[in-house]
Design a protein around this motif. Structure first.
Motif, short mmCIF file in Angstrom:
data_model
loop_
_atom_site.label_atom_id
_atom_site.label_comp_id
_atom_site.label_asym_id
_atom_site.label_seq_id
_atom_site.Cartn_x
_atom_site.Cartn_y
_atom_site.Cartn_z
N GLU A 251 15.54 3.31 109.06
CA GLU A 251 14.41 4.04 109.64
C GLU A 251 13.23 4.06 108.69
N ALA A 252 13.51 4.28 107.42
CA ALA A 252 12.43 4.34 106.43
C ALA A 252 11.78 2.97 106.25
N ALA A 256 8.16 1.44 108.27
CA ALA A 256 7.02 1.03 107.45
C ALA A 256 6.54 -0.37 107.83
N ILE A 257 7.48 -1.26 108.11
CA ILE A 257 7.12 -2.62 108.51
C ILE A 257 6.37 -2.61 109.83
N ALA A 260 2.83 -1.30 109.86
CA ALA A 260 1.86 -2.17 109.18
C ALA A 260 1.62 -3.48 109.92
N GLY A 261 2.27 -3.64 111.08
CA GLY A 261 2.04 -4.83 111.88
C GLY A 261 3.03 -5.94 111.65
N GLY A 262 4.11 -5.68 110.92
CA GLY A 262 5.13 -6.70 110.69
C GLY A 262 6.14 -6.78 111.81
N ARG A 308 8.71 6.66 101.87
CA ARG A 308 9.63 7.24 102.85
C ARG A 308 11.02 7.44 102.25
N LEU A 309 11.47 6.47 101.48
CA LEU A 309 12.78 6.61 100.84
C LEU A 309 12.76 7.75 99.82
N ALA A 310 11.66 7.85 99.07
CA ALA A 310 11.55 8.93 98.08
C ALA A 310 11.55 10.29 98.77
N ALA A 311 10.84 10.40 99.89
CA ALA A 311 10.81 11.66 100.62
C ALA A 311 12.19 12.02 101.16
N GLY A 312 12.91 11.00 101.65
CA GLY A 312 14.26 11.26 102.14
C GLY A 312 15.20 11.68 101.02
N ASN A 313 15.06 11.09 99.85
CA ASN A 313 15.89 11.48 98.71
C ASN A 313 15.60 12.91 98.28
#
Length: 412
Positions: A251-252, A256-257, A260-262, A308-313
Motif C-alpha cells: 500500500e505504501a 506512491a507509484i 506519481a503517474g507510474g 509512507r513507510l516511515a509514517a507506518g513504522n
C-alpha cells in the motif's frame, strides 16, 4: 404536468429503445446508459424528477456502484455502496432490499394524499422533498441470480404515475437491464485487467494484444523495489501476519507509484516492478524534457514511498520497521507478452530491466536505500548525485556506474 404526452404509447417506447441502442453502439458506460434512459423517458413525456440505480460489481475496492439522477440533469455516482450482508447497512431498510428478499419485481408507493404510504425511510425523505409518486424495481440477470439492477423512479408533485406510465417503465427497465448487463461485464473486465496487469498493459490486452510475441519496444523509467528482511518477518509473524505486513508495504509503495503517474507491472513476492513511460518525441530537446519529467516523477515516488513507510513504522513502535531497497534506471525494453501459448504474462523484459533488478541487489551490499544508474542520474543533472564508482552486476558486461541521492537518508 397537465396535458403531458401519453407516456404509454408505442412511439414513446420506441423512442426510449432507440436512444438506448444508439448509446450502446457508442460503447456507452453504465453511467451514460442510465443517463440516456432517464433523459429519453423525460423526452417522451414522463417527467421523472429523480431516478436511482445500483448494481453489484467485481472490484477490489468496492462491492457495488449506484447512481442518482435528478431532473436537472445532475448525476451522482457512489462506488462505496455498503453490502446488504452488513446488518448496519442502510440498504437493508430500502424498498429495493424488500423486493430482493421477497423476490418481488416492483412496488409502487404514493407519497402524498390519502393514499400515501411511507413505510420505508427513503419514502419519508422523498415526500419531504416534494415528491409525490414512487416506483421501485428489481431486474435480475438470470433466474434466481443475485446479479442484476435495483432502482427507482420518482415524480414530483402534483404528478402521479398512470397505468401507461408504469407499463412504459417496466419495459424500459427490462431494456436497460439487457444493455447494462453487457456494459457491466465490460467494466468488470477492464477493472480486472487494470488490477492484475496495470492500466497500460490492461488496455493493450483488451485491444487484442493476447498472442505470444505481441510486444512493443518502449522507453521508460524502471522502478524496482524489494522488501528488506522479508524472511525474518515471515518467520516471526507467521502466514497471516506476514500477509498483513505485505499489504501494508505494498500500500505504501504502490500508492506512491500510482499517485506519481507510474504503472505497476508486477508484484513479485515482496518486490515491486513499475515503470514511468516516456512518450516518444522526434525532437531531441522534447525527448530529453519528457525523459527528465518521467525521472523526476519516479524520484518523487521514491521519496513518497519512503515517507509512507516511515509514517507506518512510527504508528507501530516496538515492531521491526519496514524497509526496502530501491533502484531507478531509464532505458528501452520490450513490453508485451512472453510465455507459452497457453499461459502468457504481460511484462517488461530486456537488459534494461535486468540492470534495474541488479541495482536493487547492490543496495544491500552498499547499504544504500536507493541507487540510480548512470542513465537515470544523467537525465537529472540538477541533482547533486553521489558517485559510488563502477560495479560489476551479475549478467551484465563491464562495470556499471552507480549513483545515490545527495544526502544519505535512513533506510526505507
Amino acid at each position: 404536468m397537465q396535458g403531458r404526452r401519453f407516456a404509454g404509447e408505442t412511439s414513446a417506447l420506441r423512442g426510449v429503445y432507440a436512444a438506448l441502442r444508439a448509446a450502446t453502439l457508442e460503447d456507452a458506460t453504465t453511467e451514460r446508459l442510465f443517463r440516456v434512459c432517464c433523459e429519453a423517458l423525460r423526452a417522451e413525456g414522463l417527467p421523472i424528477e429523480r431516478a436511482y440505480l445500483a448494481f453489484r460489481v467485481l472490484h477490489p475496492l468496492f462491492q457495488a456502484k449506484s447512481f442518482v439522477w435528478e431532473g436537472s440533469g445532475r448525476l451522482v455516482e457512489d462506488r462505496h455502496v455498503t453490502s446488504a450482508a452488513d446488518p448496519a447497512s442502510p440498504f437493508r431498510s430500502s424498498p429495493q432490499y424488500h423486493l430482493l428478499s421477497q423476490r418481488e419485481p416492483s412496488l409502487r408507493r404514493r407519497l402524498r394524499g390519502p393514499e400515501a404510504s411511507l413505510d420505508f425511510p427513503v419514502l419519508g425523505e422523498l415526500a419531504a422533498e416534494g415528491m409525490s409518486d414512487y416506483r421501485a424495481f428489481v431486474a435480475r440477470f438470470g433466474r434466481g441470480a443475485d446479479e442484476g439492477l435495483v432502482g427507482s423512479w420518482t415524480l414530483a408533485a402534483p404528478e402521479s404515475f398512470s397505468e401507461a406510465d408504469l407499463a412504459l417503465l417496466e419495459e424500459a427497465e427490462n431494456q436497460l437491464a439487457v444493455l447494462m448487463k453487457a456494459a457491466i461485464k465490460e467494466e468488470i473486465a477492464r477493472a480486472l485487467v487494470d488490477t492484475y496487469l496495470g492500466g497500460d498493459a490492461g488496455r493493450r490486452v483488451l485491444a487484442g494484444g493476447i498472442r505470444r510475441g505481441d510486444a512493443d519496444e518502449i522507453e521508460a523509467v524502471i522502478w524496482y523495489a524489494d522488501l528488506r528482511d522479508s524472511s525474518r518477518h515471515a518467520e516471526r509473524l507467521g502466514p497471516a501476519g506476514y500477509l498483513a505486513l505485505l499489504d501494508r508495504y505494498f500500500e505504501a509503495v504502490a500508492a506512491a507509484i500510482a499517485e506519481a503517474g507510474g504503472q505497476i507491472l508486477l508484484l513479485i513476492g515482496d518486490a515491486v516492478l513499475a515503470i514511468f513511460p516516456i512518450e516518444p518525441a522526434d525532437a531531441p530537446a522534447l525527448r530529453s524534457a519528457r525523459e527528465a519529467a518521467a525521472c523526476r516523477a519516479a524520484l518523487a515516488a521514491a521519496a513518497e514511498a519512503r515517507d509512507r513507510l516511515a509514517a507506518g513504522n512510527a504508528e507501530r513502535p516496538g515492531e521491526p520497521p519496514l524497509a526496502c531497497g530501491l533502484s531507478l534506471h531509464v532505458g528501452r525494453f520490450l513490453f508485451g507478452n512472453i510465455g507459452v501459448p497457453e499461459r502468457l504474462q504481460f511484462t517488461a523484459v530486456g537488459p534494461a530491466v535486468n540492470l534495474a533488478a541488479r541495482l536493487e541487489d547492490l543496495c544491500k551490499r552498499l547499504e544504500e536505500p536507493l541507487l540510480a544508474s548512470a542513465a537515470f542520474a544523467g537525465a537529472l543533472p540538477e541533482v547533486s548525485w553521489r558517485g559510488l564508482g563502477g560495479h560489476a552486476l551479475r549478467g551484465l558486461e563491464g562495470l556499471q556506474q552507480v549513483y545515490a541521492p545527495p544526502i544519505r537518508a535512513p533506510r526505507f
